[in-house]
Design an enzyme around this catalytic site. Structure first.
Site, PDB file in Angstrom:
ATOM      1  N   ALA A 122     -28.198  31.143  27.382  1.00 27.72           N
ATOM      2  CA  ALA A 122     -29.270  30.327  26.818  1.00 27.72           C
ATOM      3  C   ALA A 122     -29.221  30.454  25.302  1.00 27.72           C
ATOM      4  O   ALA A 122     -28.531  31.313  24.754  1.00 27.72           O
ATOM      5  CB  ALA A 122     -30.629  30.767  27.354  1.00 27.72           C
ATOM      6  N   LYS A 123     -29.950  29.598  24.630  1.00 30.92           N
ATOM      7  CA  LYS A 123     -30.087  29.682  23.182  1.00 30.92           C
ATOM      8  C   LYS A 123     -31.280  28.845  22.766  1.00 30.92           C
ATOM      9  O   LYS A 123     -31.662  27.895  23.457  1.00 30.92           O
ATOM     10  CB  LYS A 123     -28.830  29.168  22.469  1.00 30.92           C
ATOM     11  CG  LYS A 123     -28.567  29.849  21.141  1.00 30.92           C
ATOM     12  CD  LYS A 123     -28.092  31.288  21.342  1.00 30.92           C
ATOM     13  CE  LYS A 123     -27.758  31.971  20.027  1.00 30.92           C
ATOM     14  NZ  LYS A 123     -27.188  33.307  20.228  1.00 30.92           N
ATOM     15  N   GLY A 124     -31.863  29.208  21.644  1.00 23.34           N
ATOM     16  CA  GLY A 124     -32.979  28.447  21.111  1.00 23.34           C
ATOM     17  C   GLY A 124     -32.912  28.398  19.609  1.00 23.34           C
ATOM     18  O   GLY A 124     -32.136  29.118  18.975  1.00 23.34           O
TER      19      GLY A 124
END
Length: 552
Positions: free
Chosen positions: A241-243
Site C-alpha cells: 500500500a502507499k499514501g
C-alpha cells in the site's frame, strides 16, 4: 505538464503595461510552494515565439495587447498551447467575457483592480492542480517504470496471464480532496490526498505516507506495487500500500502540518486499521505525523489503537530502531555485497545522494564500518571531499541550518555531478529516476545500493549491468524500514516490546536471507539482481493468488 517536476514554475506573463508587470512581479516575489520564475513579453507575437521555444510551463495573459484584443487573444494562444494552464489577468470586468473565457479553457479570470497576492498565488496553484489532475494522475513516470519492471519479470518467469493482468493495477484506490486552513485563517486551500492498496491477498496492506508537491495517483500506485514485491521478497505477511498528500511540507508551520495530517487521517480512516491497512512514515513525514494519525484514528473509534500505524514514537508503542531501520538495512546489504565481491570495506569510498532519514543513517553506518564518505547531497546542494567527510559535522550543520547548503566541509557540486563521482559504493537515497540512459555510462561505482524507490530506469540497468556494477535493487535495499515496521506491528498487537538488539538481529537475519535468495535466483536463472528480486517477490504473490482461488 513539466511544472510538477520542480517546485519553481516557469511563468510567462503576457502584458504590455510596465506598471502592471511590476505589480505582478511584486505579488509573486515571495511566493513559495510553488515559487515562480517570471518572464514577461508585451505582444502576442512575442508570446507565440516563447511558447514555440518551449519556454513557459504556464501563462498569465492580458486580453488587451498592441497586436490583439479580447477573447481572440486567449483563443490564439490556446490554439498554440492547448495543454498549458492559462490564467487571464485583465482590466475587463465583464462577467459574460469571464464565463466565455473559462468555458473556452482558461483556468481562471482575474480582474486587475481586484488583484491581491493571495488571489493571484491561489489562482496559479489551483491552475497547476487542475492541470495535474487532468494529465498526470495515472500517467506517472514512476508508475510506467513499475509496470515495465513487473512485465519484464512476468515475461521471464512465464507468469500466468490472468495473474499478470490482475497485478498490473492496484485493487483499491482512494482519492480525496479536502480543505486545509493556513495559520492565516482567511486562506483555505483544497488539497489532494491518496491511499492505494495494491493487493489484499497476503494479509493487511502496508505502506508509507508521503507529503510532497509531486505526489500523484500514479506515483502512489507505483510505490504500492513495489511494496507488494518488497514484502513478499522478505517474507512479510502484508500486501503493498502507499499514501500521500500533494503538499510541500517544508513551508508549513507545526500547527499547519498537524491540521493537514489530522484532516487527511479523518478522510482515510475507514480504509486503514491494524487488520486492514497500516501506514508508516515516508518522504516528508515522520514519527510525529504518525502519532497524529494514530490519535485521530483512535478518536474516531473511541480507544487507543497503537497498531494502526508504525514508525511512531516509542512512548506510543513504536519499535526501537525504526527511525534508522531503512539506512541500517541498506548497509547490512552493502556488507553482504562486499563479501560477495571480496571487497574490504575499510578501504572503500562511498557517495550518498540524499541526506534525509535514509541517506544520513546509511552514511553514518557506512562510516562506522570504516568506509570513507567522499560525497553527499540533499535538495539544495552536493558536497564533495576526496579526503573524506565527517558525517557528524554534516549532521551538525543540517541540525543548525536544515539543509546542506552553505556547508564548507568540501566542494559544492550538483546532484548529477555527485552521481558521477568515482567511488566504490553509491547510495541513491533521494528521488526516483536519478540514474537514466543519459548518465548511466558515467556512473563509476562497484556497488549501487538503492536506498530510494525507483532511482534507476530499465535503460540504465542495461548499461550498469554491462559495466558489471553490482546493483542491490530498491525492493531489497530499502526493505529495512518495512521489516522493522512489521516488528512494531507485531509488538503492538501482542503488547510485548523488544529490545534494540533483538530488533537489529531479526532485521539482519531477514535481509541477509532475502539477499542470498536473490543472488541464488540471479545465478540460477542468469538474470540481473533486480529481475531476480522481482521474480522472487512476484512468484510469492502469484502462489498466494492461486492458493486462495477466485470468488465467486
Amino acid at each position: 505538464m513539466n511544472a510538477q517536476s520542480s517546485n519553481t514554475i516557469k511563468l510567462l506573463l503576457v502584458e504590455d503595461n510596465p506598471i502592471h508587470v511590476r505589480l505582478i512581479e511584486s505579488l509573486l516575489a515571495d511566493a513559495k510552494s510553488p515559487s515562480f520564475s517570471l518572464e514577461s513579453v508585451g505582444t502576442l507575437s512575442d508570446a507565440h515565439q516563447r511558447v514555440s521555444e518551449g519556454a513557459p510551463e504556464m501563462i498569465l495573459l492580458d486580453l488587451t495587447l498592441p497586436d490583439s484584443e479580447g477573447l481572440q487573444t486567449f483563443r490564439e494562444i490556446r490554439s498554440q498551447a492547448p495543454t498549458l494552464p492559462i490564467v487571464i489577468v485583465t482590466g475587463l470586468d465583464d462577467v459574460r467575457i469571464a464565463a466565455k473565457a473559462v468555458e473556452a479553457g482558461a483556468q481562471d479570470y482575474l480582474v486587475k483592480n481586484q488583484l491581491s497576492r493571495s488571489t493571484l498565488t491561489r489562482s496559479l496553484r489551483y491552475a497547476i492542480e487542475r492541470t495535474r489532475v487532468r494529465d498526470a494522475e495515472w500517467d506517472s513516470p514512476m508508475f510506467r517504470l513499475a509496470q515495465r519492471q513487473f512485465l519484464k519479470a512476468a515475461q521471464l518467469m512465464g507468469l500466468d496471464d490472468n495473474i499478470r493482468q490482475r497485478l498490473l493495477f492496484p485493487e483499491r484506490n482512494l482519492v480525496v480532496t479536502f480543505p486545509f486552513r493556513r495559520d492565516q485563517y482567511s486562506e483555505v486551500e483544497t488539497v489532494f490526498g491518496y491511499r492505494v492498496q495494491h493487493i489484499l491477498t497476503m494479509g493487511p496492506t502496508k505502506g508509507g505516507i508521503r507529503y510532497h508537491q509531486d505526489v500523484s495517483l500514479g506515483e502512489v500506485s507505483a510505490l504500492a506495487m513495489w511494496m507488494s514485491w518488497k514484502c513478499a521478497l522478505v517474507g512479510l505477511p502484508f500486501g503493498g500500500a502507499k499514501g500521500g498528500v500533494r503538499m510541500d511540507p517544508t513551508g508549513l508551520t507545526s500547527h499547519e502540518l498537524q491540521r493537514l495530517t489530522r484532516r487527511f487521517a479523518s478522510e482515510i480512516h475507514l480504509m486503514i486499521g491494524p487488520d486492514k491497512d497500516i501506514p508508516a512514515p515516508d518522504m516528508g513525514t515522520d514519527e510525529r505525523v504518525m502519532a497524529w494519525i494514530m490519535d485521530t484514528y483512535s478518536q474516531q473509534v473511541g480507544f487507543a489503537v497503537p497498531a494502526v500505524v508504525t514508525g511512531k514514537p516509542v512512548v506510543l508503542g513504536g519499535a526501537r530502531g525504526r527511525t534508522e531501520a531503512t539506512g541500517r538495512g541498506v548497509v547490512y546489504l552493502v556488507e553482504e555485497a562486499a563479501k560477495q565481491l571480496r571487497m574490504n570495506l575499510s578501504e572503500c569510498t562511498a557517495v550518498v545522494q540524499g541526506f534525509g532519514n535514509v541517506g544520513s543513517h546509511a552514511a553514518q553506518f557506512l562510516e562506522a564500518l570504516g568506509v570513507k564518505i567522499i560525497g553527499v547531497s540533499d535538495a539544495t546542494t552536493g558536497i564533495h571531499n576526496p579526503n573524506g567527510l565527517s558525517v557528524a559535522a554534516l549532521l551538525e550543520h543540517v541540525k543548525e541550518n536544515r539543509f546542506l547548503k552553505g556547508c564548507r566541509k568540501g566542494e559544492a557540486i550538483s546532484n548529477q555531478e555527485l552521481l558521477e563521482l568515482r567511488c566504490d559504493i553509491l547510495v541513491p537515497a533521494a528521488m526516483q529516476n536519478q540514474i537514466t540512459a543519459d548518465n548511466a555510462e558515467r556512473v563509476d561505482c562497484r556497488i549501487l545500493a538503492e536506498g530510494a524507490n525507483g532511482p534507476t530506469t530499465l535503460e540504465a540497468d542495461e548499461v550498469l549491468n554491462e559495466k558489471s556494477v553490482f546493483i542491490i535493487p530498491d525492493i531489497l535495499a530499502n526493505a529495512g524500514g518495512v521489516t522493522v515496521s512489521y516488528f512494531e506491528w507485531v509488538q503492538d498487537t501482542q503488547n510485548y516490546m523488544w529490545t534494540l538488539d533483538e530488533v537489529n538481529e531479526r532485521l539482519h537475519r531477514i535481509l541477509v536471507d532475502g539477499f542470498r535468495r536473490t543472488v541464488g535466483r540471479s545465478e540460477q536463472t542468469g538474470v540481473d539482481m533486480r529481475t531476480a528480486a522481482l521474480i522472487e517477490g512476484i512468484g510469492t504473490v502469484a502462489q498466494a493468488k492461486l492458493a486462495r482461488g477466485l470468488f465467486p
